[in-house]
Motif scaffolding. Sequence first.
Motif, PDB file in Angstrom:
ATOM      1  N   ILE A  36       0.837  -1.195   0.000  1.00  0.00           N
ATOM      2  CA  ILE A  36       0.000   0.000   0.000  1.00  0.00           C
ATOM      3  C   ILE A  36       0.877   1.252   0.000  1.00  0.00           C
ATOM      4  O   ILE A  36       1.878   1.330   0.709  1.00  0.00           O
ATOM      5  CB  ILE A  36      -0.967   0.013   1.208  1.00  0.00           C
ATOM      6  N   HIS A  37       0.501   2.183  -0.846  1.00  0.00           N
ATOM      7  CA  HIS A  37       1.187   3.478  -0.916  1.00  0.00           C
ATOM      8  C   HIS A  37       0.167   4.554  -0.592  1.00  0.00           C
ATOM      9  O   HIS A  37      -0.877   4.653  -1.240  1.00  0.00           O
ATOM     10  CB  HIS A  37       1.776   3.702  -2.310  1.00  0.00           C
ATOM     11  N   LEU A  38       0.445   5.349   0.437  1.00  0.00           N
ATOM     12  CA  LEU A  38      -0.467   6.395   0.876  1.00  0.00           C
ATOM     13  C   LEU A  38       0.044   7.757   0.414  1.00  0.00           C
ATOM     14  O   LEU A  38       1.231   8.064   0.550  1.00  0.00           O
ATOM     15  CB  LEU A  38      -0.592   6.409   2.398  1.00  0.00           C
ATOM     16  N   ILE A  39      -0.876   8.541  -0.124  1.00  0.00           N
ATOM     17  CA  ILE A  39      -0.536   9.896  -0.576  1.00  0.00           C
ATOM     18  C   ILE A  39      -1.400  10.882   0.185  1.00  0.00           C
ATOM     19  O   ILE A  39      -2.632  10.857   0.087  1.00  0.00           O
ATOM     20  CB  ILE A  39      -0.762  10.064  -2.097  1.00  0.00           C
ATOM     21  N   GLU A  40      -0.751  11.736   0.968  1.00  0.00           N
ATOM     22  CA  GLU A  40      -1.478  12.790   1.678  1.00  0.00           C
ATOM     23  C   GLU A  40      -1.634  13.971   0.728  1.00  0.00           C
ATOM     24  O   GLU A  40      -0.855  14.905   0.728  1.00  0.00           O
ATOM     25  CB  GLU A  40      -0.727  13.188   2.952  1.00  0.00           C
ATOM     26  N   GLY A  97      -4.524   5.600   7.135  1.00  0.00           N
ATOM     27  CA  GLY A  97      -4.813   4.788   5.957  1.00  0.00           C
ATOM     28  C   GLY A  97      -4.282   3.379   6.095  1.00  0.00           C
ATOM     29  O   GLY A  97      -4.933   2.403   5.682  1.00  0.00           O
ATOM     30  N   ILE A  98      -3.106   3.248   6.691  1.00  0.00           N
ATOM     31  CA  ILE A  98      -2.517   1.923   6.910  1.00  0.00           C
ATOM     32  C   ILE A  98      -3.350   1.124   7.899  1.00  0.00           C
ATOM     33  O   ILE A  98      -3.663  -0.057   7.673  1.00  0.00           O
ATOM     34  CB  ILE A  98      -1.068   2.059   7.422  1.00  0.00           C
ATOM     35  N   LEU A  99      -3.728   1.754   8.999  1.00  0.00           N
ATOM     36  CA  LEU A  99      -4.526   1.066  10.019  1.00  0.00           C
ATOM     37  C   LEU A  99      -5.882   0.640   9.471  1.00  0.00           C
ATOM     38  O   LEU A  99      -6.342  -0.480   9.721  1.00  0.00           O
ATOM     39  CB  LEU A  99      -4.720   1.973  11.234  1.00  0.00           C
ATOM     40  N   ASP A 100      -6.527   1.515   8.701  1.00  0.00           N
ATOM     41  CA  ASP A 100      -7.834   1.194   8.126  1.00  0.00           C
ATOM     42  C   ASP A 100      -7.732   0.034   7.144  1.00  0.00           C
ATOM     43  O   ASP A 100      -8.592  -0.863   7.132  1.00  0.00           O
ATOM     44  CB  ASP A 100      -8.414   2.427   7.412  1.00  0.00           C
ATOM     45  N   ALA A 102      -5.397  -2.320   7.042  1.00  0.00           N
ATOM     46  CA  ALA A 102      -5.070  -3.557   7.766  1.00  0.00           C
ATOM     47  C   ALA A 102      -6.322  -4.178   8.376  1.00  0.00           C
ATOM     48  O   ALA A 102      -6.496  -5.403   8.365  1.00  0.00           O
ATOM     49  CB  ALA A 102      -4.042  -3.266   8.860  1.00  0.00           C
ATOM     50  N   LYS A 103      -7.203  -3.323   8.867  1.00  0.00           N
ATOM     51  CA  LYS A 103      -8.447  -3.824   9.467  1.00  0.00           C
ATOM     52  C   LYS A 103      -9.400  -4.358   8.402  1.00  0.00           C
ATOM     53  O   LYS A 103      -9.953  -5.456   8.548  1.00  0.00           O
ATOM     54  CB  LYS A 103      -9.111  -2.706  10.268  1.00  0.00           C
ATOM     55  N   SER A 104      -9.579  -3.599   7.326  1.00  0.00           N
ATOM     56  CA  SER A 104     -10.550  -3.984   6.299  1.00  0.00           C
ATOM     57  C   SER A 104     -10.137  -5.255   5.564  1.00  0.00           C
ATOM     58  O   SER A 104     -10.992  -6.027   5.123  1.00  0.00           O
ATOM     59  CB  SER A 104     -10.744  -2.846   5.300  1.00  0.00           C
ATOM     60  N   GLU A 105      -8.839  -5.487   5.432  1.00  0.00           N
ATOM     61  CA  GLU A 105      -8.353  -6.655   4.694  1.00  0.00           C
ATOM     62  C   GLU A 105      -7.944  -7.813   5.606  1.00  0.00           C
ATOM     63  O   GLU A 105      -7.385  -8.798   5.140  1.00  0.00           O
ATOM     64  CB  GLU A 105      -7.165  -6.254   3.822  1.00  0.00           C
ATOM     65  N   SER A 106      -8.199  -7.671   6.908  1.00  0.00           N
ATOM     66  CA  SER A 106      -7.854  -8.722   7.883  1.00  0.00           C
ATOM     67  C   SER A 106      -6.388  -9.131   7.779  1.00  0.00           C
ATOM     68  O   SER A 106      -6.044 -10.321   7.703  1.00  0.00           O
ATOM     69  CB  SER A 106      -8.763  -9.946   7.692  1.00  0.00           C
ATOM     70  N   ILE A 107      -5.522  -8.128   7.759  1.00  0.00           N
ATOM     71  CA  ILE A 107      -4.078  -8.360   7.678  1.00  0.00           C
ATOM     72  C   ILE A 107      -3.579  -9.017   8.964  1.00  0.00           C
ATOM     73  O   ILE A 107      -3.997  -8.637  10.061  1.00  0.00           O
ATOM     74  CB  ILE A 107      -3.332  -7.032   7.440  1.00  0.00           C
ATOM     75  N   ASP A 108      -2.694  -9.989   8.836  1.00  0.00           N
ATOM     76  CA  ASP A 108      -2.145 -10.675  10.013  1.00  0.00           C
ATOM     77  C   ASP A 108      -0.961  -9.927  10.616  1.00  0.00           C
ATOM     78  O   ASP A 108      -0.839  -9.826  11.839  1.00  0.00           O
ATOM     79  CB  ASP A 108      -1.715 -12.099   9.644  1.00  0.00           C
ATOM     80  N   THR A 109      -0.067  -9.436   9.763  1.00  0.00           N
ATOM     81  CA  THR A 109       1.141  -8.761  10.236  1.00  0.00           C
ATOM     82  C   THR A 109       1.498  -7.612   9.307  1.00  0.00           C
ATOM     83  O   THR A 109       1.448  -7.758   8.090  1.00  0.00           O
ATOM     84  CB  THR A 109       2.338  -9.734  10.314  1.00  0.00           C
ATOM     85  N   ILE A 110       1.850  -6.475   9.903  1.00  0.00           N
ATOM     86  CA  ILE A 110       2.322  -5.313   9.147  1.00  0.00           C
ATOM     87  C   ILE A 110       3.845  -5.293   9.217  1.00  0.00           C
ATOM     88  O   ILE A 110       4.422  -5.446  10.299  1.00  0.00           O
ATOM     89  CB  ILE A 110       1.765  -4.004   9.740  1.00  0.00           C
ATOM     90  N   VAL A 133       3.100   1.478  15.235  1.00  0.00           N
ATOM     91  CA  VAL A 133       3.416   0.647  16.393  1.00  0.00           C
ATOM     92  C   VAL A 133       2.524   1.023  17.572  1.00  0.00           C
ATOM     93  O   VAL A 133       2.035   0.156  18.307  1.00  0.00           O
ATOM     94  CB  VAL A 133       4.911   0.799  16.775  1.00  0.00           C
ATOM     95  N   ARG A 134       2.277   2.305  17.739  1.00  0.00           N
ATOM     96  CA  ARG A 134       1.491   2.786  18.874  1.00  0.00           C
ATOM     97  C   ARG A 134       0.024   2.395  18.765  1.00  0.00           C
ATOM     98  O   ARG A 134      -0.624   2.099  19.770  1.00  0.00           O
ATOM     99  CB  ARG A 134       1.613   4.307  18.970  1.00  0.00           C
ATOM    100  N   HIS A 135      -0.514   2.374  17.542  1.00  0.00           N
ATOM    101  CA  HIS A 135      -1.963   2.236  17.387  1.00  0.00           C
ATOM    102  C   HIS A 135      -2.430   0.928  16.740  1.00  0.00           C
ATOM    103  O   HIS A 135      -3.618   0.604  16.824  1.00  0.00           O
ATOM    104  CB  HIS A 135      -2.507   3.403  16.563  1.00  0.00           C
ATOM    105  N   ALA A 136      -1.558   0.207  16.075  1.00  0.00           N
ATOM    106  CA  ALA A 136      -1.985  -0.986  15.336  1.00  0.00           C
ATOM    107  C   ALA A 136      -2.457  -2.087  16.276  1.00  0.00           C
ATOM    108  O   ALA A 136      -1.858  -2.332  17.324  1.00  0.00           O
ATOM    109  CB  ALA A 136      -0.846  -1.497  14.459  1.00  0.00           C
ATOM    110  N   THR A 137      -3.545  -2.740  15.891  1.00  0.00           N
ATOM    111  CA  THR A 137      -4.025  -3.892  16.658  1.00  0.00           C
ATOM    112  C   THR A 137      -3.384  -5.177  16.154  1.00  0.00           C
ATOM    113  O   THR A 137      -3.482  -6.209  16.805  1.00  0.00           O
ATOM    114  CB  THR A 137      -5.554  -4.012  16.552  1.00  0.00           C
ATOM    115  N   ARG A 138      -2.730  -5.100  14.991  1.00  0.00           N
ATOM    116  CA  ARG A 138      -2.016  -6.246  14.428  1.00  0.00           C
ATOM    117  C   ARG A 138      -0.557  -6.213  14.869  1.00  0.00           C
ATOM    118  O   ARG A 138      -0.026  -5.150  15.188  1.00  0.00           O
ATOM    119  CB  ARG A 138      -2.053  -6.209  12.901  1.00  0.00           C
ATOM    120  N   PRO A 139       0.133  -7.358  14.866  1.00  0.00           N
ATOM    121  CA  PRO A 139       1.577  -7.347  15.101  1.00  0.00           C
ATOM    122  C   PRO A 139       2.278  -6.499  14.048  1.00  0.00           C
ATOM    123  O   PRO A 139       1.867  -6.484  12.883  1.00  0.00           O
ATOM    124  CB  PRO A 139       1.970  -8.820  14.965  1.00  0.00           C
ATOM    125  N   VAL A 140       3.306  -5.777  14.458  1.00  0.00           N
ATOM    126  CA  VAL A 140       4.079  -4.939  13.547  1.00  0.00           C
ATOM    127  C   VAL A 140       5.541  -5.368  13.616  1.00  0.00           C
ATOM    128  O   VAL A 140       6.153  -5.367  14.687  1.00  0.00           O
ATOM    129  CB  VAL A 140       3.972  -3.447  13.911  1.00  0.00           C
TER     130      VAL A 140
END
Length: 277
Positions: A36-40, A97-100, A102-110, A133-140
Amino acid sequence: MIKKLLVPTDFSEQADQAFEVACQLAKRYNAQLHLIHLIEFPHTILESVTGTQRFEPPEALFFLKMAQKSFQELKSQPCAKGIEIIEMVKFNNIYQGILDYAKSESIDTIIMGSHGTSGFEELFIGSNTEKIVRHATRPVLVIKKQHIHFKVKTLVFATDLDDDNVKPLKKAFEFAEAEEATLKLVYINTPDRFETTEKITSLFETFSAKINKTINDFEIYNDLKVERGIMNYAKNLNADLIAIGTHGRKGLAHFFNGSLSEDLVNHAKRPVLTFKI
């Protein structure tokens, strides 16, 4: 079992190093790899009615084409051969965008790259890796350098033997077993929070009973500070990976008390794997 990996990329050297490790893990676990590439984008127009986003077409198209070209370059690398890779460009705040996603795609690890910062730059600017690292619910998994052959043989898990470390340690054991690695559990004893060996041993016995697993490798390591102790212990063992549970502290508490996991992400020379408490 790891089935979906996510690599956020800005196409930097650090992100490429994370991608290379992700490719190795994807092959090892026959996992799907998401890029994923995020553009602000500065000229985003929020549609209040639909909740969707519109962009100034010329600029948006330019950034999109650049990202697609960079994606193709990554996918053409030898390490990516034979891997199912899904690519995505999002016009969004980077870490949200990364956190959203990861949640929507049921990612296991970032998996993210980081070169680390120090001093005032770290305090006032921070990094997107820190925020994840501070906010992710998945392992990073944070990668600090290139690993041509990424293999974890020894994993250090640092703990204060508190109950909130039970779940992260169980996840760390799962990862260690999948990697066929030895997990070393360590308690860092420091002058400002000193405990006797007898007290720590008692804490360990109570803690280990909640893991439902025999823990053969537990050590008490003395150092001046917890962060320094973890890094020195891992260095002495020549460990391949440091793992730790992380609190998602926010606001003033974060700045006054600091975050051990984020400090390790910044300062440790070894890869760091974090699990949300």
